[in-house]
Every structure is written in C-alpha cells, then in structure tokens.
Design a protein around this motif. Structure first.
Motif, PDB file in Angstrom:
ATOM      1  N   ASP A 136       0.839  -1.194   0.000  1.00  0.00           N
ATOM      2  CA  ASP A 136       0.000   0.000   0.000  1.00  0.00           C
ATOM      3  C   ASP A 136       0.879   1.250   0.000  1.00  0.00           C
ATOM      4  OD1 ASP A 136      -2.361   1.447   0.016  1.00  0.00           O
ATOM      5  OD2 ASP A 136      -2.442   1.535   2.194  1.00  0.00           O
ATOM      6  N   ASP A 137       1.456   1.522  -1.162  1.00  0.00           N
ATOM      7  CA  ASP A 137       2.296   2.722  -1.266  1.00  0.00           C
ATOM      8  C   ASP A 137       2.076   3.373  -2.623  1.00  0.00           C
ATOM      9  OD1 ASP A 137       3.539   0.908  -2.907  1.00  0.00           O
ATOM     10  OD2 ASP A 137       5.551   1.261  -2.154  1.00  0.00           O
ATOM     11  N   GLY A 138       2.562   4.567  -2.744  1.00  0.00           N
ATOM     12  CA  GLY A 138       2.448   5.288  -4.011  1.00  0.00           C
ATOM     13  C   GLY A 138       1.006   5.445  -4.448  1.00  0.00           C
ATOM     14  N   VAL A 139       0.768   5.099  -5.704  1.00  0.00           N
ATOM     15  CA  VAL A 139      -0.567   5.234  -6.301  1.00  0.00           C
ATOM     16  C   VAL A 139      -1.593   4.380  -5.559  1.00  0.00           C
ATOM     17  CG1 VAL A 139      -1.906   4.797  -8.401  1.00  0.00           C
ATOM     18  CG2 VAL A 139       0.363   5.798  -8.569  1.00  0.00           C
ATOM     19  N   LEU A 140      -1.191   3.214  -5.087  1.00  0.00           N
ATOM     20  CA  LEU A 140      -2.130   2.296  -4.434  1.00  0.00           C
ATOM     21  C   LEU A 140      -2.651   2.842  -3.106  1.00  0.00           C
ATOM     22  CD1 LEU A 140      -0.352  -1.109  -5.114  1.00  0.00           C
ATOM     23  CD2 LEU A 140      -2.082   0.055  -6.504  1.00  0.00           C
ATOM     24  N   ARG A 141      -1.975   3.808  -2.550  1.00  0.00           N
ATOM     25  CA  ARG A 141      -2.411   4.403  -1.288  1.00  0.00           C
ATOM     26  C   ARG A 141      -3.552   5.397  -1.499  1.00  0.00           C
ATOM     27  NH1 ARG A 141       1.556   5.792   3.482  1.00  0.00           N
ATOM     28  NH2 ARG A 141       1.345   3.568   3.552  1.00  0.00           N
ATOM     29  N   LEU A 144      -9.231   4.506  -5.235  1.00  0.00           N
ATOM     30  CA  LEU A 144      -9.238   3.759  -6.495  1.00  0.00           C
ATOM     31  C   LEU A 144      -9.497   4.669  -7.695  1.00  0.00           C
ATOM     32  CD1 LEU A 144      -9.116   1.072  -8.004  1.00  0.00           C
ATOM     33  CD2 LEU A 144     -11.537   0.738  -7.453  1.00  0.00           C
ATOM     34  N   ALA A 145     -10.348   5.642  -7.549  1.00  0.00           N
ATOM     35  CA  ALA A 145     -10.658   6.557  -8.653  1.00  0.00           C
ATOM     36  C   ALA A 145      -9.423   7.328  -9.117  1.00  0.00           C
ATOM     37  CB  ALA A 145     -11.761   7.527  -8.226  1.00  0.00           C
ATOM     38  N   GLU A 146      -8.421   7.422  -8.268  1.00  0.00           N
ATOM     39  CA  GLU A 146      -7.206   8.166  -8.615  1.00  0.00           C
ATOM     40  C   GLU A 146      -6.050   7.262  -9.045  1.00  0.00           C
ATOM     41  OE1 GLU A 146      -6.194  10.806  -5.392  1.00  0.00           O
ATOM     42  OE2 GLU A 146      -8.272  11.447  -5.166  1.00  0.00           O
ATOM     43  N   TRP A 147      -6.272   5.967  -9.092  1.00  0.00           N
ATOM     44  CA  TRP A 147      -5.203   5.067  -9.519  1.00  0.00           C
ATOM     45  C   TRP A 147      -4.903   5.342 -10.994  1.00  0.00           C
ATOM     46  CZ3 TRP A 147      -5.611  -0.626  -7.468  1.00  0.00           C
ATOM     47  CH2 TRP A 147      -5.516  -0.622  -6.059  1.00  0.00           C
ATOM     48  N   ASP A 148      -3.635   5.524 -11.283  1.00  0.00           N
ATOM     49  CA  ASP A 148      -3.212   5.828 -12.649  1.00  0.00           C
ATOM     50  C   ASP A 148      -2.010   4.947 -12.974  1.00  0.00           C
ATOM     51  OD1 ASP A 148      -2.331   6.882 -15.056  1.00  0.00           O
ATOM     52  OD2 ASP A 148      -2.437   8.965 -14.379  1.00  0.00           O
ATOM     53  N   GLY A 154       6.641   1.035 -10.843  1.00  0.00           N
ATOM     54  CA  GLY A 154       6.885  -0.395 -10.758  1.00  0.00           C
ATOM     55  C   GLY A 154       6.419  -1.059 -12.025  1.00  0.00           C
ATOM     56  N   ASN A 155       6.418  -2.361 -12.012  1.00  0.00           N
ATOM     57  CA  ASN A 155       6.014  -3.145 -13.155  1.00  0.00           C
ATOM     58  C   ASN A 155       4.532  -2.906 -13.428  1.00  0.00           C
ATOM     59  OD1 ASN A 155       5.214  -5.222 -14.897  1.00  0.00           O
ATOM     60  ND2 ASN A 155       6.764  -6.612 -14.092  1.00  0.00           N
ATOM     61  N   THR A 156       4.206  -2.522 -14.650  1.00  0.00           N
ATOM     62  CA  THR A 156       2.815  -2.226 -14.979  1.00  0.00           C
ATOM     63  C   THR A 156       1.934  -3.471 -14.928  1.00  0.00           C
ATOM     64  OG1 THR A 156       3.317  -2.387 -17.345  1.00  0.00           O
ATOM     65  CG2 THR A 156       3.327  -0.182 -16.359  1.00  0.00           C
ATOM     66  N   LYS A 157       2.526  -4.639 -15.128  1.00  0.00           N
ATOM     67  CA  LYS A 157       1.738  -5.872 -15.010  1.00  0.00           C
ATOM     68  C   LYS A 157       1.268  -6.071 -13.568  1.00  0.00           C
ATOM     69  CE  LYS A 157       3.597  -8.419 -18.905  1.00  0.00           C
ATOM     70  NZ  LYS A 157       4.212  -9.652 -19.386  1.00  0.00           N
ATOM     71  N   VAL A 158       2.099  -5.697 -12.624  1.00  0.00           N
ATOM     72  CA  VAL A 158       1.713  -5.781 -11.215  1.00  0.00           C
ATOM     73  C   VAL A 158       0.563  -4.808 -10.952  1.00  0.00           C
ATOM     74  CG1 VAL A 158       2.487  -5.384  -8.840  1.00  0.00           C
ATOM     75  CG2 VAL A 158       3.991  -6.557 -10.467  1.00  0.00           C
ATOM     76  N   PHE A 159       0.691  -3.581 -11.454  1.00  0.00           N
ATOM     77  CA  PHE A 159      -0.376  -2.598 -11.294  1.00  0.00           C
ATOM     78  C   PHE A 159      -1.668  -3.134 -11.896  1.00  0.00           C
ATOM     79  CE2 PHE A 159      -3.072   0.741 -12.966  1.00  0.00           C
ATOM     80  CZ  PHE A 159      -3.274   1.528 -11.841  1.00  0.00           C
TER      81      PHE A 159
END
Length: 179
Positions: A136-141, A144-148, A154-159
C-alpha cells in the motif's frame, strides 16, 4: 353439571364439578358408566413465522461485503483471475472497503480483523492484513478513482493485477449492496 359416582371393581371415585376443579379419591381399575365423550381437539393453529427485525445499516453492509467476498472467491476460479496473486486480491478488497469507509484507511490489522470476522470460507487473512502495508504505497495508497497506471512506479503488469482485483471487487460489492 352435578355429582357422579362411577362403579369400580375396588373402591369408588367421587368427582365434584366446581368450575373445572376435579378431586379424585382412588385410582384402581375404574369402570366408567355413562361416560361423556371428550370434545374433538381444537384445530391446531400454525403460528405465523416470527418476523425477523430488519437489518441495521451496519448489518446490511457486513452482509453485502460477505456476499461480495463469496462472489469474489468464485471469480478467482475463472480463467481471467485464476493467476491473480493473493496480495493483489487483498490490496484491491482493502482499497475498495477503505474508499467506502467500511474499514479505516491504513488500519491493516483492523481490515484483517474485519475480513476474518466475516468468516467467508477460503477468504481469510493469515497475518490479519499486516502484510498489506508493504504493497500500500504510491498510487495504491490513493482512492481507487485516482489510480493511474502511468504514475505507478513499478512493473505495470503488477499494477494491472491490483487494478483488476480492485475494480472487480468494487463492481461485485456494488451489486451486492443493491440487494
């Protein structure tokens, strides 16, 4: 009604009718003479089922989350999500519940206790959610509406996995909360 004496082989019975009060004096081998048959039993009345009180808003929310977790567990068996890591699943579920105010943001242990208390088979957190703090860091913190994806470091596949888990759970929970 009046007094009646019944013939018996041994002894006698005297029954005194005074507003449903009956006194018996002996009990051996009674032979009833001119007995009045009992009236048929009254119709049995089936009691109406007890109405359960309506659920409180908190109980409705818990039921909705429980139903959504059950549906998400089934969804995890599909080809689309069968390879989704558990960390992505729980990060997505946590993010949706935190965004909706069902669990407190950044209270991972509280989230874990909440999930485990729902007792959904196959959907428990072994560490009570404490491991989520690592992901739970960076964008994931953010909500959800703001996740970009472009802002994810990090790896975009993980995102993509985290995003798939969160959006899928959000859709399922929305549907479950309508019921």
């Amino acid at each position: 009604m009046g007094d009646r004496i019944f013939n018996m082989e041994k002894g006698a019975i005297y029954i005194e009718h005074l507003e449903n009060q009956v006194n018996y004096f002996t009990t051996d081998k009674v032979q009833v003479v001119n007995a009045t048959p009992l009236p048929p039993p009254a119709e049995t009345v089936t009691p109406s089922p007890a109405r359960t009180p309506p659920l409180t808003p908190e109980e409705r929310t818990r039921q909705g989350v429980r139903d959504a977790l059950c549906a998400m567990g089934r969804k995890m068996q599909t080809d689309e999500m069968k390879d989704l890591p558990r960390t992505a699943l729980w990060q997505g579920v946590y993010r949706v519940l935190a965004d909706r105010g069902i669990v407190k943001a950044e209270d991972y242990a509280g989230f874990g206790r909440y999930i485990n208390a729902l007792e959904v088979e196959g959907m428990t957190l072994a560490d009570n959610g404490k491991g989520l703090s690592k992901t739970d860091d960076g964008v994931l913190r953010r909500p959800l509406a703001e996740w970009d994806r472009t802002k994810y470091k990090g790896n975009t596949k993980v995102f993509d996995r985290f995003y798939l888990a969160a959006t899928t759970f959000d859709e399922i929970l929305t549907a479950c909360m309508k019921n």
